[in-house]
Design an enzyme around this catalytic site. Structure first.
Site, PDB file in Angstrom:
ATOM      1  N   ASN A 164     -11.871  -0.899   6.284  1.00  0.00           N
ATOM      2  CA  ASN A 164     -10.537  -0.787   5.689  1.00  0.00           C
ATOM      3  C   ASN A 164      -9.879   0.590   5.458  1.00  0.00           C
ATOM      4  O   ASN A 164      -8.767   0.565   5.040  1.00  0.00           O
ATOM      5  CB  ASN A 164     -10.215  -2.099   4.529  1.00  0.00           C
ATOM      6  CG  ASN A 164     -10.625  -1.442   3.309  1.00  0.00           C
ATOM      7  OD1 ASN A 164     -11.538  -0.620   3.290  1.00  0.00           O
ATOM      8  ND2 ASN A 164     -10.061  -1.661   2.254  1.00  0.00           N
ATOM      9  N   GLY A 171      -3.866 -11.823  -4.971  1.00  0.00           N
ATOM     10  CA  GLY A 171      -4.761 -10.652  -4.646  1.00  0.00           C
ATOM     11  C   GLY A 171      -4.267  -9.528  -5.207  1.00  0.00           C
ATOM     12  O   GLY A 171      -4.818  -8.446  -4.774  1.00  0.00           O
ATOM     13  N   SER A 192       0.868  -1.305  -0.004  1.00  0.00           N
ATOM     14  CA  SER A 192      -0.021   0.056   0.128  1.00  0.00           C
ATOM     15  C   SER A 192       0.986   1.330  -0.186  1.00  0.00           C
ATOM     16  O   SER A 192       0.457   2.249  -0.737  1.00  0.00           O
ATOM     17  CB  SER A 192      -0.916   0.147   1.213  1.00  0.00           C
ATOM     18  OG  SER A 192      -1.830  -1.023   0.910  1.00  0.00           O
ATOM     19  N   LYS A 207      -9.372  -5.088  11.037  1.00  0.00           N
ATOM     20  CA  LYS A 207     -10.399  -4.312  10.415  1.00  0.00           C
ATOM     21  C   LYS A 207     -11.940  -4.188  11.100  1.00  0.00           C
ATOM     22  O   LYS A 207     -12.490  -3.105  11.124  1.00  0.00           O
ATOM     23  CB  LYS A 207     -10.752  -5.098   9.086  1.00  0.00           C
ATOM     24  CG  LYS A 207      -9.654  -4.871   8.104  1.00  0.00           C
ATOM     25  CD  LYS A 207      -9.982  -5.598   6.699  1.00  0.00           C
ATOM     26  CE  LYS A 207      -8.718  -5.643   6.046  1.00  0.00           C
ATOM     27  NZ  LYS A 207      -8.940  -6.216   4.611  1.00  0.00           N
ATOM     28  N   ALA A 233     -13.538 -16.919   7.305  1.00  0.00           N
ATOM     29  CA  ALA A 233     -14.683 -16.222   7.865  1.00  0.00           C
ATOM     30  C   ALA A 233     -14.396 -15.027   8.766  1.00  0.00           C
ATOM     31  O   ALA A 233     -15.002 -14.621   9.565  1.00  0.00           O
ATOM     32  CB  ALA A 233     -15.351 -17.512   8.827  1.00  0.00           C
ATOM     33  N   GLY A 234     -13.140 -14.357   8.133  1.00  0.00           N
ATOM     34  CA  GLY A 234     -12.846 -13.150   8.661  1.00  0.00           C
ATOM     35  C   GLY A 234     -13.473 -11.902   8.238  1.00  0.00           C
ATOM     36  O   GLY A 234     -14.409 -12.024   7.400  1.00  0.00           O
ATOM     37  N   ASP A 270     -12.830  -3.105   0.058  1.00  0.00           N
ATOM     38  CA  ASP A 270     -12.139  -4.418  -0.085  1.00  0.00           C
ATOM     39  C   ASP A 270     -13.165  -5.312  -1.250  1.00  0.00           C
ATOM     40  O   ASP A 270     -12.824  -5.638  -2.174  1.00  0.00           O
ATOM     41  CB  ASP A 270     -12.061  -5.249   0.928  1.00  0.00           C
ATOM     42  CG  ASP A 270     -11.002  -5.121   1.856  1.00  0.00           C
ATOM     43  OD1 ASP A 270      -9.976  -4.476   1.126  1.00  0.00           O
ATOM     44  OD2 ASP A 270     -10.748  -5.188   3.166  1.00  0.00           O
TER      45      ASP A 270
END
Ligand code: NDP
Length: 263
Positions: free
Chosen positions: A84, A228, A16, A63, A121-122, A99
């Site tokens: 985020n 990603g 980033s 997050k 599952a986050g 996101d």
């Protein structure tokens, strides 16, 4: 000069700073973007103000803490409880989530996708699953532990743990676990994952910058796959537009941000 940052643990791997600084430099914006290694999400708000930040991005595992740190949460982030991107609006922290739209951007070339299995599952899984539901895509969630699955069950999503998973065919399997980020773990035991990968059409990983064991498995079975990076670009463009007060076109930001991928 305005200062921006990404908070995470770990955060050293994050691209980033390169992405956002590329936009600031090429669009002649007097701003700088750095990274902050934050252990305790409860300290996010105080750290943000101590550093006199104008805005920030938040990555694993903070997050959901970022959602709690905000004075106001807008749009999709409000629906999912996951933030985020934070903007400092005159001393008030305003939260967003970029996101999910970033991921929709990333899989645009894979259409048609009608049936998705989400691994994990986050916070990222919450964002993507809600977006898939909005897009009328059928979605199932498979996670290591059952504690976080209640959220998805309440949305009407079919959920599995490693012990309850059954073989099925999915158009897309997406890894949103952090397995493979700083270790060589598969997101599920191989005996569960391999038949699912063999039967699916496309595999995508939220992790970028490395070929994870999950992506290695997908390539081994000659599946179309991507890491990603495009998701990162998509969420980054939308976050940058917020940092810059929507003064530039998204396409202009994307062009300048993409240059950082060559560095
Ligand atoms: P969270 O910490 O909120 O969730 C992590 C999830 O991973 C949980 O479901 C957890 O399961 C699971 N998990 C962790 N370790 C393992 C393991 N060894 N084996 C199996 N499951 C595991 O993380 P986020 O949702 O915020 O982020 C997840 C990943 O997505 C990260 O790698 C992050 O870098 C990446 N990401 C990439 C983006 C991009 O732009 N490309 C954007 C956002 C995220 P359990 O519930 O059992 O603990």
């Amino acid at each position: 000069m305005k200062l921006f940052a990404i908070f995470g643990d770990p955060v050293a791997h994050s691209r980033s700073p390169l992405m956002h600084n590329s936009v600031f430099k090429n669009l002649h914006v007097n701003a700088c973007y750095t990274r902050v290694h934050l252990h305790d999400g409860a300290c996010l708000r105080d750290t943000f103000f101590a550093l006199e930040l104008s805005g920030a991005n938040i990555t694993i595992p903070h997050k959901e803490a970022a959602f709690k740190a905000c004075d106001e949460v807008r749009g999709f982030a409000k629906k999912i409880g996951v933030v985020n991107t934070i903007i400092n609006e005159n001393g008030r922290l305003v939260g967003y989530n970029t996101d999910a739209d970033g991921f929709i951007y990333a899989i645009a070339s894979f259409q048609p996708i009608q049936n998705i299995l989400v691994l994990g599952a986050g916070g990222t899984a919450k964002a993507l699953v809600n977006k898939f539901i909005d897009e009328k895509i059928e979605v199932s969630v498979l996670n290591r532990s059952k504690e976080r699955l209640g959220y998805f069950q309440a949305l009407g999503v079919t959920t599995y743990t490693w012990s309850s998973m059954t073989w099925q065919q999915f158009d897309l399997i997406v890894n949103t676990t952090s397995a493979g980020l700083s270790n060589n773990d598969y997101p599920t035991p191989l005996e569960i994952l391999e038949p699912l990968v063999q039967a699916c059409n496309v595999c995508a990983d939220a992790i970028y910058g490395k070929v994870t064991p999950f992506l290695t498995l997908a390539r081994h079975h000659h599946k179309t796959s991507k890491d990603g990076a495009d998701m990162l670009l998509g969420q980054g463009v939308l976050a940058s537009a917020l940092f810059l007060g929507n003064k530039f076109e998204n396409q202009q930001i994307e062009t300048e941000m993409k240059k950082s991928f060559l560095l």
